[in-house]
Enzyme design. Structure first.
Site, short mmCIF file in Angstrom:
data_model
loop_
_atom_site.label_atom_id
_atom_site.label_comp_id
_atom_site.label_asym_id
_atom_site.label_seq_id
_atom_site.Cartn_x
_atom_site.Cartn_y
_atom_site.Cartn_z
N GLU A 1 11.49 -26.25 -29.08
CA GLU A 1 11.60 -24.01 -28.57
C GLU A 1 12.93 -24.06 -28.94
OE1 GLU A 1 9.96 -23.81 -24.75
OE2 GLU A 1 7.36 -23.64 -25.31
N GLU B 1 0.92 -24.37 -27.85
CA GLU B 1 0.72 -24.75 -26.84
C GLU B 1 0.68 -23.52 -26.64
OE1 GLU B 1 4.76 -25.39 -24.21
OE2 GLU B 1 4.98 -26.85 -25.46
#
Ligand SMILES: *[C@@H]1O[C@H](CO)[C@@H](O)[C@H](O)[C@H]1NC(C)=O
Ligand SMILES: *[C@@H]1O[C@H](CO)[C@@H](O)[C@H](O)[C@H]1NC(C)=O
Ligand SMILES: *[C@@H]1O[C@H](CO)[C@@H](O)[C@H](O)[C@H]1NC(C)=O
Ligand SMILES: *[C@@H]1O[C@H](CO)[C@@H](O)[C@H](O)[C@H]1NC(C)=O
Ligand SMILES: *[C@@H]1O[C@H](CO)[C@@H](O)[C@H](O)[C@H]1NC(C)=O
Length: 723
Positions: A178, A247
């Protein structure tokens, strides 16, 4: 010449077709020449015990998963520079071999930044004190350390033949985590760092694809993937990369002071179907089994439980209807696989807020997804001359473009788990941790207030800040009885104040605001008074720009007001420091060393007394597990069983949320939408892994900071409630 080269071509063709390969195109990950629709689930190996792994993986397989995804936890593997740990819960290779033996693949997220609601985001604390270091940017000391660890893991995987082309289970890896939003915030150095780590990762020659999640500018050949509650709108940054979801949040973590989030399976299944109908080919559930943050492994203010409302609960039991409904979803989508991997969907409207995605391949395979996005009404739609009834916010799956075999909203609710008390009362003994003073010979004096992690290096949650205050005998307050007021500003995370050895109050921060201010009247006498402040950490931060620079501990100012002179500033005077508790130094939590202090028992056991150590011996109950401790009646501290830390307890932290009302699966989900436990302790039950128990003579040890009633603690087991 010609003959030889033709032979060579044939030879190399034969070789490459028998050699296992993993590659990708715009449709999907390709394993040994086959495009695959893959279902994956996150299971983090240190969040359960090796004894639990085979059962968790088997249940994941039975639930229809193809892949297990895990991060690699650097701070667990290299607790001090060059000293490595790959044992027990950190036996990464053993974990991967369990996955391999079950016939599943692995997505290995090396990071080494992992976030994960994990202490310091997975970075070892010593890394912060490498001279000149700056985390996650174009910084030479950081890059050298990151490359070192990443290469070490890749080498280990290669030497164990863990990559798929070597016959192993790993089909994909991940570098960084991320990073997109951090890169945008720091600009050019961030961009340079991205290019560097992309190149570094690719040059490690794993022969399987690398991905970067939540990073739209992932350089080729790295695939940029999506992390979110919904990802149907995600599109890869190049037309030749597959649409992947690394995710899919099955709910959310719980923080101390917060209620417990959950996510209805009807919405979760809807999110998956919506992604698959729009060219998606890889879905990973984060988490599939969340597990437990044992020891001091949780991130800032994250609870010891990392249940995440996952399909397998914290204890490794199947959670219904989540596990079963997703299993049927996976089966339904797998029946569509031939059409999904060999065609693009044709999309048309079936009415207001409803549409069809039809995959029709040249070879005749056909699969259809009928969607109703309406949040209030069901829809009766006509597709291929047939009628279908679609509940609100749902998708029906037709693997032959005729028969509906699954609808995301049609889950069967029923069974629930409950906690059942087992065994009798614990035979508690107690011992009180002395409140130290600045005069103690082993306290280290320094001028001013020091940052906590700099002093403790996170070897313990606790740091004592100790000083003396002299009160002249002509102080007015000694006559009037109007006590002076002390004000203490701390960067966090929790503080306990003792004046002349007497408990004088607590204060604590929260995830969104770790800093705190303690204000309270203090009883002072003429002469020397001792001030002893116990500052404690509740996990180190794991996310946000340069979170490694966040401070903890009592940084001041500290003032005393209501004196003849007005307000006295104590901030810059001499303070003495003590790292950790005496009981920690003595290893009171171990069976061998617990007798190094004397213990009171029976009616003399400490009640509501701060800084209490408790211990009790108990036998493994007759009833089957899994087991937990119900910590009702206790405040804040840590728990050990047979020397193993089962984590921080903090039932004294009550969930502040008020919105625990009914929750409908319909409509966009977020982590604040569906909550339970408002006004209750954020975490009351603490998992005890069965493999940490012996048949008889188990030792339970608790350190209680605030003071509690240990007679309210009970052992419980988790089992199905019979309706
Ligand atoms: C990299 O690893 C080697 C071998 O363990 C070690 O000697 C060296 O100090 C490490 N370098 C960094 C920057 O961590
Ligand atoms: C699926 O992918 C194809 C090829 O990239 C594209 O044309 C089409 O719009 C995509 N369909 C959906 C629903 O995303
Ligand atoms: C759709 O059709 C079913 C019967 O097939 C009926 O029970 C239902 O009421 C209809 N719903 C709507 C919104 O018309
Ligand atoms: C602590 O030491 C100081 C001198 O450094 C002394 O004046 C004081 O009485 C001592 N206090 C206690 C509580 O022992
Ligand atoms: C850390 O502590 C040392 C003394 O132990 C001090 O010199 C240094 O300034 C401190 N650094 C930070 C960032 O607080």
């Amino acid at each position: 010449m010609l003959k030889i080269s033709i032979l060579l071509v044939i030879f190399s063709f034969v070789c490459s077709s028998v050699t296992a390969t993993v590659s990708y195109d715009d449709k999907a990950i390709i394993i040994n020449g086959q495009r695959r629709i893959l279902f994956s689930g996150s299971i983090h190996y240190p969040r359960s015990t090796p004894e639990m792994w085979p059962d968790l993986i088997q249940k994941a397989k039975d639930g229809g998963l193809d892949v297990i995804q895990t991060y690699v936890f650097w701070n667990g593997h290299e607790p001090s520079p060059g000293k490595f740990n790959f044992e027990g819960r950190y036996d990464l290779v053993r974990f991967l071999k369990v996955v391999q033996q079950a016939g599943l693949y692995v997505h290995l997220r090396i990071g080494p930044y992992v976030c994960a609601e994990w202490n310091f985001g997975g970075f070892p604390v010593w890394l912060k004190y490498v001279p000149g270091i700056d985390f996650r940017t174009d910084n030479e000391p950081f890059k050298a350390a990151m490359q070192n660890f990443t290469a070490k893991i890749v080498d280990m995987m290669k030497s164990e033949n863990m990559f798929e082309p070597q016959g192993g289970p790993i089909i994909m890896s991940q570098i960084e985590n991320e990073y997109g939003s951090i890169e945008r915030q720091i600009g050019a150095p961030g961009r340079a760092y991205t290019n560097w780590f992309a190149h570094m990762a690719v040059s490690l020659d794993t022969n399987v694809p690398w991905i970067m999640c939540k990073q739209d500018d992932a350089p080729d050949p790295i695939i940029n993937t999506c992390n979110d509650f919904y990802c149907s709108k995600h599109s890869p940054n190049k037309p030749y990369k597959p649409k992947m979801w690394t995710e899919l949040w099955t709910s959310w973590f719980t923080e101390f002071g917060g209620a417990v989030p959950y996510r209805p399976v009807e919405d979760l299944a809807f999110a998956v179907a919506r992604f698959i109908q729009a060219n998606g080919s890889f879905v990973n559930y984060y988490m599939y089994h969340g597990g437990t943050n044992f020891g001091r492994e949780s991130g800032l203010f994250v609870t010891t439980s990392y249940d995440y409302d996952a399909p397998l609960d914290e204890y490794g039991l199947i959670r219904e209807p989540k596990w079963g409904h997703l299993r049927l979803l996976h089966k339904a989508i797998k029946r569509c696989e031939p059409a999904l991997v060999s065609s693009y969907p044709t999309v048309w409207s079936l009415g207001k807020n409803s549409e069809v995605h039809e995959y029709r391949s040249n070879s005749g395979a056909c699969a259809a997804f009928l969607a109703n996005y309406d949040t209030t009404s069901s829809a009766n739609v006509t597709y291929s001359n047939m009628q279908y009834d679609l509940p609100p916010w749902s998708i029906s799956i037709l693997p032959d473009c005729k028969n509906e075999i699954f609808n995301t909203a049609k889950a069967i609710h029923g069974a629930h788990m409950k906690m059942i008390p087992v065994g009798g009362a614990f035979p508690w003994q107690s011992s009180i941790e002395e409140v130290p003073t600045a005069n103690d010979s082993d306290a280290v004096a320094m001028v001013g207030l020091y940052e906590q992690i700099n002093v403790t290096r996170d070897s313990t949650d606790y740091l004592w800040y100790l000083t003396n205050v002299n009160i002249a005998s002509d102080e007015e307050f000694l006559k009037t009885g109007k006590d002076p007021v002390i004000t203490i500003a701390s960067a966090g995370h929790a503080l306990q104040v003792f004046i002349n050895g007497q408990p004088s109050g607590v204060a604590y921060g929260r995830l969104k605001k770790t800093s705190l201010t303690f204000t309270g009247d203090v009883k002072l006498t003429a002469g020397t008074n001792t001030i002893s402040l116990l500052s404690s950490c509740a996990g180190l931060p794991n996310v946000d720009l340069h979170y490694e620079r966040w401070n903890a501990g009592v940084l001041g100012p500290i003032t005393l007001s209501g004196l003849n002179e007005g307000t006295r500033d104590l901030t810059k005077q001499t303070w003495s420091y003590k790292v950790g508790l005496k009981g920690e130094t003595l290893n009171l939590h171990t069976i061998d060393r617990s007798s190094s202090v004397s213990w009171l028992e029976g009616s003399s056991v400490a009640q509501k007394q701060p800084l209490s150590w408790y211990k009790a011996t108990f036998d493994n109950p007759q009833e089957p597990g899994p087991y937990a401790l119900d910590m009702s009646g206790m405040g804040k501290g840590q728990i050990w069983v047979n020397g193993e830390s089962i984590g921080r307890h903090w039932p004294g932290y009550i969930a502040r949320d008020h919105n625990c009302g009914a929750c409908n699966y319909v409509g966009s989900y977020n982590q604040n939408k569906c909550l339970t436990g408002c006004g209750e302790p954020s975490q009351k039950w603490y998992h005890i892994p069965q493999s940490w128990l012996k048949p008889t003579g188990n030792q339970l040890t608790i350190f209680e900071e605030w003071g509690g009633d240990p007679s309210k603690i009970s052992l419980v087991r988790r089992a199905l409630r019979r309706n």
